[in-house]
Design an enzyme around this catalytic site. Structure first.
Site, PDB file in Angstrom:
ATOM      1  N   ASP A  17       0.846  -1.201   0.000  1.00  0.00           N
ATOM      2  CA  ASP A  17       0.000   0.000   0.000  1.00  0.00           C
ATOM      3  C   ASP A  17       0.879   1.248   0.000  1.00  0.00           C
ATOM      4  O   ASP A  17       0.537   2.278  -0.596  1.00  0.00           O
ATOM      5  CB  ASP A  17      -0.927   0.008   1.227  1.00  0.00           C
ATOM      6  CG  ASP A  17      -2.299   0.580   0.923  1.00  0.00           C
ATOM      7  OD1 ASP A  17      -2.375   1.615   0.247  1.00  0.00           O
ATOM      8  OD2 ASP A  17      -3.312  -0.010   1.358  1.00  0.00           O
ATOM      9  N   HIS A  20       1.728   3.269  -3.225  1.00  0.00           N
ATOM     10  CA  HIS A  20       0.871   4.309  -3.824  1.00  0.00           C
ATOM     11  C   HIS A  20       1.468   5.709  -3.647  1.00  0.00           C
ATOM     12  O   HIS A  20       1.673   6.416  -4.644  1.00  0.00           O
ATOM     13  CB  HIS A  20      -0.547   4.239  -3.258  1.00  0.00           C
ATOM     14  CG  HIS A  20      -1.326   3.044  -3.717  1.00  0.00           C
ATOM     15  ND1 HIS A  20      -1.624   2.805  -5.043  1.00  0.00           N
ATOM     16  CD2 HIS A  20      -1.871   2.009  -3.034  1.00  0.00           C
ATOM     17  CE1 HIS A  20      -2.320   1.677  -5.150  1.00  0.00           C
ATOM     18  NE2 HIS A  20      -2.469   1.180  -3.951  1.00  0.00           N
TER      19      HIS A  20
END
EC number: 4.1.3.39
Length: 343
Positions: A17, A20
């Protein structure tokens, strides 16, 4: 209720994550340094892939600095105790990607779908179980489905062979009561041996509170990221979660001081910008918009002159979901024309 003695598996998101906000451009050295730090701190499970999962490298999602194979191949041999997981979104990642990950030594595969589309996960979940992998069904944007609706989707994934189901607050929109309502219903519907997980985002500063709420109703896998590095205002900050769990007597096996050092010494210096609840990240949580839309909206704002906050609110109004990143620019163009900013 007391949670003293409750055992929880903390699953790190920093290297997936966290891709990103890094625009998927982490170096192999950064990846391995953080992974070895997490391993030494006692984190048992670490996710490593492109931010959008295996096969995510594309015009739509962004090209990474290295391939999934290169990232996984660099990290896995260096792990002493931690296992490595990979995310896979059907339609982006394929069964071939799944087999590649397994061959490289990936232990856990998380097959992610929108929270109303579990039926598209059957092929990948079935194959992962056939390959004897720890197989997780990952229901994204969980605020967009009711507790009853999530139960149906979770049971589908379980029927395909998933041994763990995640309720995923991709937009950081849920409050603790909403987390409890959804996870308690899913927990009651699943087989006792099927594990339950929660993935939070910090857009409304609820990451830790929501994770504790999830543990209270039976979740035993919790996602978090060192220094919160993740989409939007980031994931549940791991060092804070571990400290809170320690105070509550929840057993994670993660060392508070060591995970704090990983966050402060390795992750924060690597950030391209502070991971915080700015007005746009707050809008993600408030309007219930997919976390990784944030940078796309900021770029569209710079290009067309429409405030990112306004773009995000419109995306929320339209009910856009993960995978529709290409619509962000279309939406910005339409709004710019309506406002007379484009001819």
């Amino acid at each position: 209720m007391t949670l003293k003695g409750k055992k929880v598996t903390v699953h790190d998101m920093t290297l997936r994550d966290g891709m990103h906000p890094k625009r998927h451009l982490m170096t192999l050295d950064q990846m391995t340094a953080i992974a070895t730090g997490l391993d030494a701190a006692g984190v048992p499970l670490i996710e490593v892939t492109h931010g959008d999962g295996l096969g995510g490298s594309s015009v739509n999602y962004g090209f990474p600095a290295h391939t999934d194979e290169e990232y996984l191949g660099a990290v896995i041999p260096k792990m002493k105790n931690a296992k490595v997981s990979a995310l896979l979104l059907p339609g982006i990642g394929t069964v071939d990607h799944l087999k590649m990950a397994r061959d490289l030594g990936v232990h856990t595969i998380r097959v992610a779908t929108h929270c109303t589309e579990a039926d598209v996960s059957e092929q990948h979940i079935t194959m992962a179980r056939k390959l004897e992998m720890d197989t997780v069904g990952f229901l994204m944007m969980a605020h967009m489905n009711s507790a009853e609706g999530l139960v149906k989707q979770a049971k589908l994934m379980e029927s395909y062979g998933a041994n763990c189901i995640y309720v995923t607050d991709s937009a950081g929109h849920l409050l603790p009561e909403g987390v409890k309502e959804r996870l308690s219903a899913v927990r009651a519907a699943l087989k006792p041996e099927t594990e339950l997980g929660f993935h939070g985002h910090h857009n409304l500063a609820m990451g830790v509170a929501n994770s504790i709420a999830a543990i209270e109703v039976g979740a035993n896998r919790i996602d978090a990221a060192a220094a919160g590095l993740g989409a939007g205002a980031g994931n549940t900050p791991m060092e804070v979660l571990i400290a809170v769990c320690s105070l509550m007597g929840i057993e994670t096996g993660v060392d508070v001081a060591k995970i704090t050092d990983v966050a402060e010494d390795l992750v924060v210096p690597m950030m391209d910008f502070p991971i915080r609840i700015d007005r746009d990240a707050l809008t993600l949580g408030y309007a219930g918009v997919y976390g990784s839309f944030l940078l796309f909206a900021k770029r569209a704002s710079a290009k067309y002159g429409v405030p990112a906050r306004d773009i995000l609110v419109e995306l929320g109004r339209r009910g856009m979901v993960g995978g529709q990143e290409d619509m962000i620019e279309d939406t910005a163009i339409t709004m710019a024309r309506e406002r007379g900013l484009l001819k």
